[in-house]
Motif scaffolding. Structure first.
Motif, PDB file in Angstrom:
ATOM      1  N   MET A   1    -128.369 -35.896  13.668  1.00 64.44           N
ATOM      2  CA  MET A   1    -129.657 -35.251  13.885  1.00 64.44           C
ATOM      3  C   MET A   1    -129.534 -34.309  15.078  1.00 64.44           C
ATOM      4  N   MET A   2    -130.120 -33.105  14.942  1.00 58.08           N
ATOM      5  CA  MET A   2    -130.045 -32.113  16.019  1.00 58.08           C
ATOM      6  C   MET A   2    -131.371 -31.373  16.092  1.00 58.08           C
ATOM      7  N   SER A   3    -131.830 -31.089  17.306  1.00 51.92           N
ATOM      8  CA  SER A   3    -133.118 -30.414  17.458  1.00 51.92           C
ATOM      9  C   SER A   3    -133.062 -29.009  16.897  1.00 51.92           C
ATOM     10  N   ALA A   4    -134.209 -28.551  16.398  1.00 50.83           N
ATOM     11  CA  ALA A   4    -134.298 -27.191  15.856  1.00 50.83           C
ATOM     12  C   ALA A   4    -133.954 -26.163  16.931  1.00 50.83           C
ATOM     13  N   GLU A   5    -134.374 -26.429  18.157  1.00 53.83           N
ATOM     14  CA  GLU A   5    -134.119 -25.482  19.248  1.00 53.83           C
ATOM     15  C   GLU A   5    -132.622 -25.283  19.459  1.00 53.83           C
ATOM     16  N   LYS A   6    -131.873 -26.385  19.493  1.00 56.02           N
ATOM     17  CA  LYS A   6    -130.436 -26.264  19.734  1.00 56.02           C
ATOM     18  C   LYS A   6    -129.712 -25.651  18.537  1.00 56.02           C
ATOM     19  N   LEU A   7    -130.187 -25.921  17.336  1.00 57.91           N
ATOM     20  CA  LEU A   7    -129.604 -25.284  16.163  1.00 57.91           C
ATOM     21  C   LEU A   7    -129.827 -23.776  16.203  1.00 57.91           C
ATOM     22  N   LEU A   8    -131.048 -23.360  16.567  1.00 57.12           N
ATOM     23  CA  LEU A   8    -131.348 -21.935  16.667  1.00 57.12           C
ATOM     24  C   LEU A   8    -130.429 -21.240  17.666  1.00 57.12           C
ATOM     25  N   LYS A   9    -130.126 -21.925  18.764  1.00 57.71           N
ATOM     26  CA  LYS A   9    -129.330 -21.318  19.826  1.00 57.71           C
ATOM     27  C   LYS A   9    -127.840 -21.293  19.524  1.00 57.71           C
ATOM     28  N   THR A  10    -127.387 -22.122  18.585  1.00 60.01           N
ATOM     29  CA  THR A  10    -125.944 -22.214  18.343  1.00 60.01           C
ATOM     30  C   THR A  10    -125.513 -21.709  16.970  1.00 60.01           C
ATOM     31  N   CYS A  11    -126.454 -21.536  16.043  1.00 58.09           N
ATOM     32  CA  CYS A  11    -126.049 -21.252  14.659  1.00 58.09           C
ATOM     33  C   CYS A  11    -125.963 -19.753  14.366  1.00 58.09           C
ATOM     34  N   TYR A  12    -125.259 -19.447  13.301  1.00 60.58           N
ATOM     35  CA  TYR A  12    -125.228 -18.093  12.746  1.00 60.58           C
ATOM     36  C   TYR A  12    -125.038 -18.209  11.241  1.00 60.58           C
ATOM     37  N   VAL A  13    -125.328 -17.132  10.531  1.00 59.63           N
ATOM     38  CA  VAL A  13    -125.258 -17.149   9.073  1.00 59.63           C
ATOM     39  C   VAL A  13    -124.428 -15.959   8.598  1.00 59.63           C
ATOM     40  N   LEU A  14    -123.527 -16.223   7.653  1.00 59.39           N
ATOM     41  CA  LEU A  14    -122.711 -15.146   7.078  1.00 59.39           C
ATOM     42  C   LEU A  14    -123.489 -14.499   5.935  1.00 59.39           C
ATOM     43  N   ARG A  15    -124.440 -13.642   6.307  1.00 53.74           N
ATOM     44  CA  ARG A  15    -125.267 -12.961   5.302  1.00 53.74           C
ATOM     45  C   ARG A  15    -124.509 -11.769   4.725  1.00 53.74           C
ATOM     46  N   LYS A  16    -124.477 -11.703   3.403  1.00 54.31           N
ATOM     47  CA  LYS A  16    -123.695 -10.661   2.727  1.00 54.31           C
ATOM     48  C   LYS A  16    -124.208  -9.260   3.038  1.00 54.31           C
ATOM     49  N   ASP A  17    -125.505  -9.119   3.273  1.00 56.72           N
ATOM     50  CA  ASP A  17    -126.101  -7.794   3.460  1.00 56.72           C
ATOM     51  C   ASP A  17    -126.441  -7.530   4.919  1.00 56.72           C
ATOM     52  N   ASN A  18    -125.596  -8.000   5.837  1.00 60.68           N
ATOM     53  CA  ASN A  18    -125.915  -7.750   7.243  1.00 60.68           C
ATOM     54  C   ASN A  18    -125.047  -6.620   7.788  1.00 60.68           C
ATOM     55  N   TRP A  19    -124.822  -6.598   9.088  1.00 59.55           N
ATOM     56  CA  TRP A  19    -124.112  -5.511   9.754  1.00 59.55           C
ATOM     57  C   TRP A  19    -122.602  -5.678   9.739  1.00 59.55           C
ATOM     58  N   GLU A  20    -122.101  -6.825   9.332  1.00 56.60           N
ATOM     59  CA  GLU A  20    -120.670  -7.085   9.422  1.00 56.60           C
ATOM     60  C   GLU A  20    -119.885  -6.423   8.292  1.00 56.60           C
ATOM     61  N   GLU A  21    -118.661  -6.016   8.603  1.00 56.90           N
ATOM     62  CA  GLU A  21    -117.741  -5.509   7.595  1.00 56.90           C
ATOM     63  C   GLU A  21    -116.653  -6.559   7.405  1.00 56.90           C
ATOM     64  N   SER A  22    -116.954  -7.526   6.570  1.00 56.60           N
ATOM     65  CA  SER A  22    -116.046  -8.651   6.388  1.00 56.60           C
ATOM     66  C   SER A  22    -116.120  -9.134   4.961  1.00 56.60           C
ATOM     67  N   ILE A  23    -114.991  -9.548   4.436  1.00 52.94           N
ATOM     68  CA  ILE A  23    -114.958 -10.096   3.079  1.00 52.94           C
ATOM     69  C   ILE A  23    -115.608 -11.474   3.029  1.00 52.94           C
ATOM     70  N   TRP A  24    -115.758 -12.145   4.199  1.00 51.74           N
ATOM     71  CA  TRP A  24    -116.133 -13.556   4.198  1.00 51.74           C
ATOM     72  C   TRP A  24    -117.638 -13.794   4.158  1.00 51.74           C
ATOM     73  N   LEU A  25    -118.420 -12.816   3.804  1.00 53.39           N
ATOM     74  CA  LEU A  25    -119.873 -12.968   3.788  1.00 53.39           C
ATOM     75  C   LEU A  25    -120.344 -13.374   2.398  1.00 53.39           C
ATOM     76  N   TYR A  26    -121.288 -14.318   2.322  1.00 54.03           N
ATOM     77  CA  TYR A  26    -121.679 -14.790   0.998  1.00 54.03           C
ATOM     78  C   TYR A  26    -123.159 -15.119   0.862  1.00 54.03           C
ATOM     79  N   GLN A  27    -123.902 -15.291   1.946  1.00 51.76           N
ATOM     80  CA  GLN A  27    -125.294 -15.710   1.817  1.00 51.76           C
ATOM     81  C   GLN A  27    -126.236 -14.530   1.627  1.00 51.76           C
ATOM     82  N   ARG A  28    -127.426 -14.845   1.137  1.00 53.80           N
ATOM     83  CA  ARG A  28    -128.457 -13.820   0.935  1.00 53.80           C
ATOM     84  C   ARG A  28    -129.268 -13.635   2.208  1.00 53.80           C
ATOM     85  N   LEU A  29    -130.034 -12.552   2.240  1.00 54.97           N
ATOM     86  CA  LEU A  29    -130.916 -12.296   3.369  1.00 54.97           C
ATOM     87  C   LEU A  29    -132.039 -13.323   3.433  1.00 54.97           C
ATOM     88  N   ILE A  30    -132.590 -13.474   4.616  1.00 58.24           N
ATOM     89  CA  ILE A  30    -133.771 -14.329   4.772  1.00 58.24           C
ATOM     90  C   ILE A  30    -134.939 -13.716   4.013  1.00 58.24           C
TER      91      ILE A  30
END
Length: 579
Positions: free
Chosen positions: A221-250
């Motif tokens: 179990m982890m608090s939402a606050e700490k998850l927000l501060k530590t997490c990131y998402v590999l969104r396919k349609d974001n600013w990154e130029e990487s083959i490793w992106l797979y998730q959809r936008l929020i």
């Protein structure tokens, strides 16, 4: 009293009015993006000042703690090198004269003096962002000439603007990842080094997880606050130029519904959030001794130590449930209720811990497979997302290579920014059918019996490529993109009028696939040739690409390629049958 007659505008005046409105909307979009993220905006427009050897004016200045962002917008042509060069030189003068710059800010904005002088000069992180209303027609090589500027393409601005409207201050962490910032570089120098200690996590025995690759699974179990501060998402349609992106936008509406639920119910979701934990996590026994993950026994009593470093916990599934707890301005509808819940509510998290020697490609392959398995039954996954995930699962597949070649072509001159690689792109060339029905066969490293591909003509290290060496793969992708770009540059120059007319069919998937298939079919007799060869042949091709006259439909790629080969490359009917 007579009614005042409404002034009739000329067509030129109407166009000017429309342009002014578009420019105002564009500038508002820039400003709101950063203020939504919690940056303080300075009204610097029309304030000229001398610094170093130049007199400069700042379109924008945004400050968050010690992160200073200078912004420059342009609503002119998409490739004004003189304008870019001037801004690059101006930024250089500002960086070289920071003491004078800070003094000017304190004098000009006395009401924000405390904010400006909060940090020592050596602690300030200064960036210069260049925003263009039109798609910037700059190749990677051209951008490198002005490396002190950060170019925000239209889709990058669209991404951060959309995110800042969805999750407000939480978007800052994504921006900091974009800028390459870490915890110890933001705020005071003592802001790094915190950690989360989780008592009694559940560590699953290897034999019940189904993994036989050394990957361990732990739930906690982890608090939402700490998850927000530590997490990131590999969104396919974001600013990154990487083959490793797979998730959809929020999805904004989905976030709003979850946030309303949290505010009204005051309770967390109990379904699992799936993440990939960073290599820096560790386990400690009751005496504080470190236990390696591969030595963990079944449900062993211990503590899980997670460093509180932003952008280190990769969210595989559950981004909406996490980001619905976002921090927002005090006047946001639910912020006063959500603020204490961020610390109070703990979410159930299941984390993957990878072996230290596991390749990045294998990690991301596993993550994308888990994402697809979870989401494929919940919502229709778009064709391009499926192609993208297939390229992650097998980078050497024809589809995997073709996808990366398209991304490379999108940064070369002929097709610069013309392909739809993001859900944020509008009105661009869709790539799924190009990859699936044409390009994959031209770049494959395993052509069908009797067929050829560009791989046959590549003189690079084929053995290393077949062993999945990333450097060799990158060189092969560059080789493919360079030759395809050259070929299509002759198509562009031969049919220049049609190429520059958005109403024609020359940049349709049907036409492009026809040209690609023709190029591939002529490789056997001609091999790879230079610009003059293709130019001298393609000028013999007689095709009307107008919308009304172009005769081919989406299922007639090969038929169009046969016309190209017959008219331009002098293929006989017997030769066409053979290939």
């Amino acid at each position: 009293m007579t009614k005042k007659k409404k002034k009739v505008l000329t067509e030129a005046q109407k166009r000017e009015l429309v342009n002014k409105r578009r420019e105002a909307t564009f500038r508002k979009k820039i400003r709101s993006t950063f203020t939504n993220m919690g940056f303080i905006s300075f009204s610097t427009t029309d304030k000229h000042f001398k610094i170093g050897y130049r007199v400069v004016e700042l379109d924008y200045l945004f400050i968050y703690e010690n992160v200073f962002i200078i912004g420059e917008d342009t609503c002119g042509k998409a490739k004004d090198k003189d304008h870019i060069r001037n801004k690059s030189e101006a930024f250089r003068e500002i960086k070289n004269n920071m003491t004078d710059f800070i003094a000017w800010l304190q004098h000009e904005f006395p009401e924000k003096k405390e904010l400006v002088q909060k940090y020592r000069l050596d602690r300030i992180r200064l960036y210069y962002l260049y925003f263009s209303q039109a798609q910037l027609e700059l190749t990677d090589d051209e951008k490198s000439l002005y490396s002190n500027l950060i170019f925000w393409e239209t889709d990058t601005l669209a991404y951060f603007n959309r995110m800042s409207q969805c999750i407000y201050y939480a978007t800052r962490y994504d921006l900091f990842r974009f800028l390459g910032l870490t915890n110890d570089q933001i705020g005071s120098s003592g802001s790094a080094g915190n950690k989360t200690v989780i008592k009694a996590p559940i560590i699953y025995p290897e034999d019940i997880t189904g993994f036989r690759n050394g990957v361990r699974i732990v739930s906690f179990m982890m608090s939402a606050e700490k998850l927000l501060k530590t997490c990131y998402v590999l969104r396919k349609d974001n600013w990154e130029e990487s083959i490793w992106l797979y998730q959809r936008l929020i999805e904004k509406e989905k976030i709003k519904k979850i946030r309303a639920f949290l505010a009204n119910k005051g309770s967390a979701f109990y379904n699992n959030i799936i993440v990939a934990l960073p290599d820096s996590v560790r386990f400690e026994d009751e005496s504080g001794n470190v236990i390696k993950a591969d030595k963990m026994g079944d449900f062993q009593r211990c503590s899980l130590i997670i460093p509180e470093e932003m952008n280190t916990v990769c969210v595989i599934d559950g981004q909406h449930r996490i980001f619905a707890h976002y921090e927002a301005p005090e006047n946001e509808k639910y912020e006063s209720i959500i603020a204490p819940l961020r610390k109070q509510l703990h979410l159930l998290v299941t984390g993957l811990i990878f072996p230290d020697d596991m390749k990045e490609s294998d990690r991301k392959k596993l993550q994308s497979e888990i994402f697809l398995e979870i989401n494929s039954n919940a919502k229709m996954v778009p064709a391009d997302v499926l192609l993208h995930i297939r390229s992650i699962k097998d980078p050497l597949s024809d589809i995997g290579i073709a996808r990366r070649v398209v991304e490379k072509l999108n940064r070369r001159r002929t097709f610069l920014n013309r392909f739809e690689l993001s859900a944020l792109d509008e009105g661009k060339i869709k790539v799924a059918s190009i990859i699936k029905f044409a390009l994959r066969y031209m770049v494959t490293i395993t052509p069908a019996e009797g067929k050829m591909s560009l791989f046959d003509f590549w003189d690079g290290d084929k053995g290393a490529l077949l062993d999945k060496d990333e450097e060799a793969l990158t060189k092969y992708i560059d080789f493919c993109a360079r030759n395809i770009d050259l070929y299509f540059s002759t198509v562009r120059d031969t049919f220049k009028e049609a190429w520059n007319d958005p109403t024609t069919k020359i940049l349709s998937v049907t036409a492009l696939n026809g040209f690609i298939i023709a190029y591939n079919r002529q490789l056997a007799p001609n091999g790879i040739r230079d610009y003059s060869f293709y130019n001298s042949h393609l000028k013999n091709l007689k095709v009307d690409f107008s919308k009304e006259a172009f005769p081919y439909t989406s299922s007639q790629y090969r038929k169009f390629s046969s016309q190209i080969l017959t008219e331009a490359f002098d293929f006989t009917s017997e030769e066409l049958e053979a290939i």
